[in-house]
Motif scaffolding. Structure first.
Motif, PDB file in Angstrom:
ATOM      1  N   UNK A  62       0.826  -1.213   0.000  1.00 51.31           N
ATOM      2  CA  UNK A  62       0.000   0.000   0.000  1.00 51.31           C
ATOM      3  C   UNK A  62       0.852   1.250   0.000  1.00 51.31           C
ATOM      4  N   UNK A  63       0.848   1.982  -1.133  1.00 52.44           N
ATOM      5  CA  UNK A  63       1.730   3.129  -1.277  1.00 52.44           C
ATOM      6  C   UNK A  63       1.090   4.483  -1.109  1.00 52.44           C
ATOM      7  N   UNK A  64      -0.234   4.549  -0.963  1.00 58.18           N
ATOM      8  CA  UNK A  64      -0.905   5.841  -0.781  1.00 58.18           C
ATOM      9  C   UNK A  64      -2.140   5.632   0.080  1.00 58.18           C
ATOM     10  N   UNK A  65      -2.471   6.647   0.861  1.00 52.41           N
ATOM     11  CA  UNK A  65      -3.587   6.499   1.799  1.00 52.41           C
ATOM     12  C   UNK A  65      -4.070   7.872   2.242  1.00 52.41           C
ATOM     13  N   UNK A  66      -5.153   7.844   3.013  1.00 50.69           N
ATOM     14  CA  UNK A  66      -5.670   9.056   3.654  1.00 50.69           C
ATOM     15  C   UNK A  66      -6.013   8.732   5.098  1.00 50.69           C
ATOM     16  N   UNK A  67      -6.071   9.768   5.915  1.00 51.07           N
ATOM     17  CA  UNK A  67      -6.406   9.538   7.310  1.00 51.07           C
ATOM     18  C   UNK A  67      -6.304  10.803   8.138  1.00 51.07           C
ATOM     19  N   UNK A  68      -6.131  10.608   9.435  1.00 46.56           N
ATOM     20  CA  UNK A  68      -6.114  11.723  10.396  1.00 46.56           C
ATOM     21  C   UNK A  68      -4.842  11.622  11.235  1.00 46.56           C
ATOM     22  N   UNK A  69      -4.133  12.734  11.364  1.00 47.29           N
ATOM     23  CA  UNK A  69      -2.912  12.759  12.165  1.00 47.29           C
ATOM     24  C   UNK A  69      -3.245  12.438  13.619  1.00 47.29           C
ATOM     25  N   UNK A  70      -2.498  11.495  14.174  1.00 47.99           N
ATOM     26  CA  UNK A  70      -2.751  11.009  15.528  1.00 47.99           C
ATOM     27  C   UNK A  70      -1.672  11.423  16.520  1.00 47.99           C
ATOM     28  N   UNK A  71      -0.417  11.522  16.033  1.00 45.39           N
ATOM     29  CA  UNK A  71       0.684  11.857  16.930  1.00 45.39           C
ATOM     30  C   UNK A  71       1.840  12.427  16.123  1.00 45.39           C
ATOM     31  N   UNK A  72       2.472  13.468  16.658  1.00 48.79           N
ATOM     32  CA  UNK A  72       3.589  14.120  15.987  1.00 48.79           C
ATOM     33  C   UNK A  72       4.910  13.676  16.588  1.00 48.79           C
ATOM     34  N   UNK A  73       5.900  13.436  15.730  1.00 46.43           N
ATOM     35  CA  UNK A  73       7.251  13.218  16.192  1.00 46.43           C
ATOM     36  C   UNK A  73       7.949  14.539  16.439  1.00 46.43           C
ATOM     37  N   UNK A  74       9.100  14.480  17.026  1.00 42.24           N
ATOM     38  CA  UNK A  74       9.861  15.690  17.346  1.00 42.24           C
ATOM     39  C   UNK A  74      10.182  16.473  16.074  1.00 42.24           C
ATOM     40  N   UNK A  75       9.982  17.784  16.154  1.00 49.28           N
ATOM     41  CA  UNK A  75      10.379  18.672  15.070  1.00 49.28           C
ATOM     42  C   UNK A  75       9.360  18.887  13.975  1.00 49.28           C
ATOM     43  N   UNK A  76       8.198  18.267  14.070  1.00 48.91           N
ATOM     44  CA  UNK A  76       7.170  18.455  13.043  1.00 48.91           C
ATOM     45  C   UNK A  76       6.324  19.681  13.407  1.00 48.91           C
ATOM     46  N   UNK A  77       6.282  20.642  12.498  1.00 47.06           N
ATOM     47  CA  UNK A  77       5.578  21.893  12.812  1.00 47.06           C
ATOM     48  C   UNK A  77       4.464  22.243  11.836  1.00 47.06           C
TER      49      UNK A  77
END
Length: 326
Positions: A62-77
């Motif tokens: 599976x190379x493409x998808x859609x969804x909802x952001x659940x958790x951010x890693x460090x440095x993502x703004x």
């Protein structure tokens, strides 16, 4: 979480659904609760270890998808929890969650359906890049699309029409050609009933097409290329027909024609600015109602292997999706 796993290379019947730990996003990554994933021809190759990229076992296709952001890693703004997004991930999308580099994640409008978002980028991105940058398709030219009712093929029909070309659709059934007519094709070749070269001669008045879009390869490649017009551009998209064909190299010389490779994945990495410009144009067309992505079939995650088999057996018309979240 549940994921469809390839634990040994082989046909889609070897894929299994198992419970696996939820991924933790690393620095620069985000975790996404997935809603839907697009099924694409590379999925049929990667599980058999036949694709250019070869992830370590076990992995989820599976190379493409859609969804909802659940958790951010460090440095993502540029993203936040709860954002509705589409993601281009290469593999890993046939799962309830994925952690992926934030640069591969794009926010989508609130009114964009998750199904449309999940299946839009790869097919439309490939066909747009092929026709615009690689094929240099011009208004008034003739475009022949092989495998015209498949995911990338139908997108090529639709985009070719938008770019002002006369579009000839070639496919294996009348049902598929009827769909192509709805998406802008004006001439049709059923290569189950008619010799392909004769069909091209009939639909082009013997002149041949200016651009040929070929995601099929196999037995259709040589007769199609022998029919191309002077200074034609033959776009090599993929080999859904199975066999990677060979061509006598005197033919490009005689035709003054070019064989042009299209590798959209590498293009997006090597020319990110042009890729972004392409996506902006595509999203504008989508928002204006000029593009109408067609989803022909949906499978639940537990039947993800059947979705890939559907693609392998060339039953797909337009887009096939794996539905994941509520």
């Amino acid at each position: 979480m549940k994921a469809l796993l390839c634990k040994e290379h082989g046909p889609p019947e070897k894929l299994v659904v198992e419970d696996v730990p939820s991924p933790e996003p690393k620095k620069g990554e985000v975790r996404i609760n997935l809603k839907a994933a697009g099924v694409n021809f590379p999925d049929t190759l990667i599980i058999r270890n036949l694709y250019q990229f070869k992830p370590d076992l076990p992995f989820s296709p599976g190379g493409e998808a859609s969804g909802v952001v659940d958790k951010l890693g460090e440095g993502v703004s540029h993203l936040k929890d709860g954002d509705r997004v589409l993601v281009m991930c290469g593999n890993g999308a046939f799962a309830e969650q994925i952690a992926v580099d934030a640069s591969r994640v794009i926010p989508i409008p609130d009114d964009m359906d998750f199904d449309i978002a999940a299946g839009f980028t790869m097919t439309y991105g490939t066909s747009h890049h092929a026709l615009k940058q690689r094929g240099d398709l011009k208004p008034g030219e003739t475009l022949l699309v092989l495998g015209a009712a498949g995911g990338v093929g139908l997108a090529a029909v639709e985009i070719g029409k938008l770019m002002g070309a006369k579009v000839i659709a070639a496919a294996s059934t009348q049902e598929k050609l009827d769909l192509c007519k709805e998406y802008g094709a004006t001439e049709f070749i059923n290569y189950s009933d008619e010799d392909l070269r004769e069909g091209i001669k009939r639909t082009t008045g013997g002149a041949g097409p200016d651009v040929i879009y070929d995601p099929v390869g196999d037995k259709f490649f040589e007769p199609a290329f022998r029919s191309i017009g002077w200074n034609g551009r033959y776009l090599v998209i993929g080999f859904a027909g199975g066999e990677i064909p060979k061509l006598p190299m005197n033919l490009p010389l005689i035709k003054g024609a070019a064989i042009v490779g299209v590798f959209w994945g590498s293009f997006t990495a090597r020319e990110p600015k042009v890729h972004q410009e392409n996506m902006t144009e595509l999203m504008g067309w989508l928002n204006d109602g000029k593009l109408k992505p067609y989803v022909s079939k949906r499978f639940p995650l537990e039947e993800g292997g059947e979705a890939i088999r559907w693609m392998m057996d060339r039953k797909a018309m337009g887009k096939v999706l794996v539905e994941i979240g509520d």
